[in-house]
Design a protein around this motif. Structure first.
Motif, mmCIF file in Angstrom:
data_model
loop_
_atom_site.group_PDB
_atom_site.id
_atom_site.type_symbol
_atom_site.label_atom_id
_atom_site.label_comp_id
_atom_site.label_asym_id
_atom_site.label_seq_id
_atom_site.Cartn_x
_atom_site.Cartn_y
_atom_site.Cartn_z
ATOM 1 N N HIS A 190 0.796 -1.044 -0.129
ATOM 2 C CA HIS A 190 0.069 -0.049 0.012
ATOM 3 C C HIS A 190 0.961 1.201 -0.028
ATOM 4 N N LEU A 191 1.918 1.073 0.870
ATOM 5 C CA LEU A 191 2.898 2.550 0.852
ATOM 6 C C LEU A 191 3.872 2.459 -0.336
ATOM 7 N N GLU A 192 3.937 1.305 -0.939
ATOM 8 C CA GLU A 192 4.958 1.442 -2.264
ATOM 9 C C GLU A 192 4.277 0.314 -3.240
ATOM 10 N N PRO A 193 3.302 0.826 -4.124
ATOM 11 C CA PRO A 193 2.671 0.050 -4.966
ATOM 12 C C PRO A 193 3.491 -0.738 -6.050
ATOM 13 N N SER A 194 4.657 -0.045 -6.358
ATOM 14 C CA SER A 194 5.459 -0.491 -7.220
ATOM 15 C C SER A 194 5.952 -2.277 -6.842
ATOM 16 N N LEU A 195 5.862 -2.236 -5.618
ATOM 17 C CA LEU A 195 6.417 -3.675 -5.071
ATOM 18 C C LEU A 195 5.410 -4.824 -5.930
ATOM 19 N N SER A 196 4.196 -4.427 -5.862
ATOM 20 C CA SER A 196 3.180 -5.458 -6.395
ATOM 21 C C SER A 196 3.721 -5.863 -7.903
ATOM 22 N N ARG A 197 4.085 -4.752 -8.649
ATOM 23 C CA ARG A 197 4.476 -5.102 -9.939
ATOM 24 C C ARG A 197 5.606 -6.020 -10.045
ATOM 25 N N THR A 198 6.622 -5.641 -9.008
ATOM 26 C CA THR A 198 7.974 -6.494 -8.754
ATOM 27 C C THR A 198 7.642 -8.134 -8.356
ATOM 28 N N ILE A 199 6.795 -8.200 -7.654
ATOM 29 C CA ILE A 199 6.238 -9.525 -7.264
ATOM 30 C C ILE A 199 5.759 -10.268 -8.520
#
Length: 312
Positions: free
Chosen positions: A244-253
């Motif tokens: 939630h704080l860093e949405p780019s992590l979803s794309r990384t996963i």
């Protein structure tokens, strides 16, 4: 005990970074903290601490990690570790620490904790205070939740604040590919966001218990040395607030799992994302694919030993 005579002797100690392969966070307690239940694994990414005798306490950094933002005064965790040991052991001298950093900063991988653990071992060896492992573990727990594990290494279950450790049996070697973020995440900020996340979804998710436990399936997968089995049970309560704080992590996963990872997880409070690979060849292929996607990537294995003297 009086200060030792000046010496050129250097004690070199290494300590590992870590990932949390499983992490449940308990309900917010009255003291503002949470109890956790986590399964740690120490990784082959090592911090190097070199200690030499000095009249006072000082630290300098080097290595491939950008350390320009790290404190070098008494607030630094390694300096705090050295001062704590000196106070407990009634040692009147000081130490200069040269820390070669390889574990990402503010990445949820315990680099600062590894520095503190290595400093305790280095100073105990350098000063001849000979406190023993149990007393060093007790001091480590005063410095932070992850410091005792960096001292112990291997694979372990952490409860309480994460500092009450029980070794866990892990067969063989697990292969990890770590994607480093360009931004850091503050651990207190991620925990606060978890509390808000739970409030927002109070009707959708089960209420958190005060004293969580590690799922038995995780321990069975570690004991079996089976990455496919472990991949099914990787879990982190802090992942949702970190995303939630860093949405780019979803794309990384998503990118890692498309590239062949068995599973991906935010490590600790993030923002490092750890991908579990089936074997060494798969880890290398995953590293190449993610690097081609312009991700900063490190390949590592675990478990490895905790803080130990290399020379000196």
């Amino acid at each position: 005990m009086t200060a030792a005579a000046p010496s050129t002797r250097v004690v070199h100690v290494t300590a590992p970074g870590k990932i949390n392969v499983f992490m449940k966070v308990g309900a917010l307690l009255e003291d503002g903290y949470h109890d956790v239940a986590t399964a740690y694994q120490a990784l082959s990414i090592q911090e190097h601490v070199r200690a030499r005798l000095a009249d006072d306490f000082s630290v300098a950094f080097s290595g491939p990690i950008d350390t320009s933002g790290l404190a070098v005064d008494g607030s630094n965790l390694a300096i705090r570790a050295a001062r704590l040991l000196a106070r407990v052991a009634d040692y009147r001298g000081g130490v200069h620490l040269d820390i070669e950093k390889h574990v990402p900063i503010a990445g949820g991988m315990g680099g600062g904790s590894a520095d503190a653990a290595a400093t305790l071992v280095a100073c105990d060896h350098l000063w001849g205070t000979n406190l023993g492992r149990d007393e060093l573990l007790s001091l480590a727990a005063e410095l932070g939740a992850d410091v005792p594990f960096a001292l112990m290494g291997g694979t372990a279950v952490g409860t309480g604040r994460g500092d009450r450790l029980s070794p866990a049996l892990a067969q063989g070697t697990f292969h990890w590919v770590l994607v480093l973020a360009d931004v850091g995440l503050s651990t207190p900020q991620v925990y606060s966001e978890l509390d808000r996340h739970r409030e927002r979804h109070v009707h959708d998710i089960a209420p958190a218990v005060e004293t969580p436990t590690v799922d038995v399936e995780v321990l069975q997968a570690l004991r079996a040395g089976d990455p496919h089995q472990l991949a099914e049970y990787l879990y982190n309560d802090l992942q949702a607030p970190a995303l939630h704080l860093e949405p780019s992590l979803s794309r990384t996963i998503e990118a890692g799992e498309r590239a062949g990872a068995l599973a991906g997880i935010v490590s600790g409070s993030g923002p490092t994302v750890a991908f579990l690979a089936a074997d060494a060849d798969s880890a290398l292929e995953l590293q190449v694919a993610l690097s081609a996607g312009r991700h900063r990537v490190i390949r590592a294995t675990g478990p490895v030993h905790g803080a130990r003297v290399v020379s000196g």
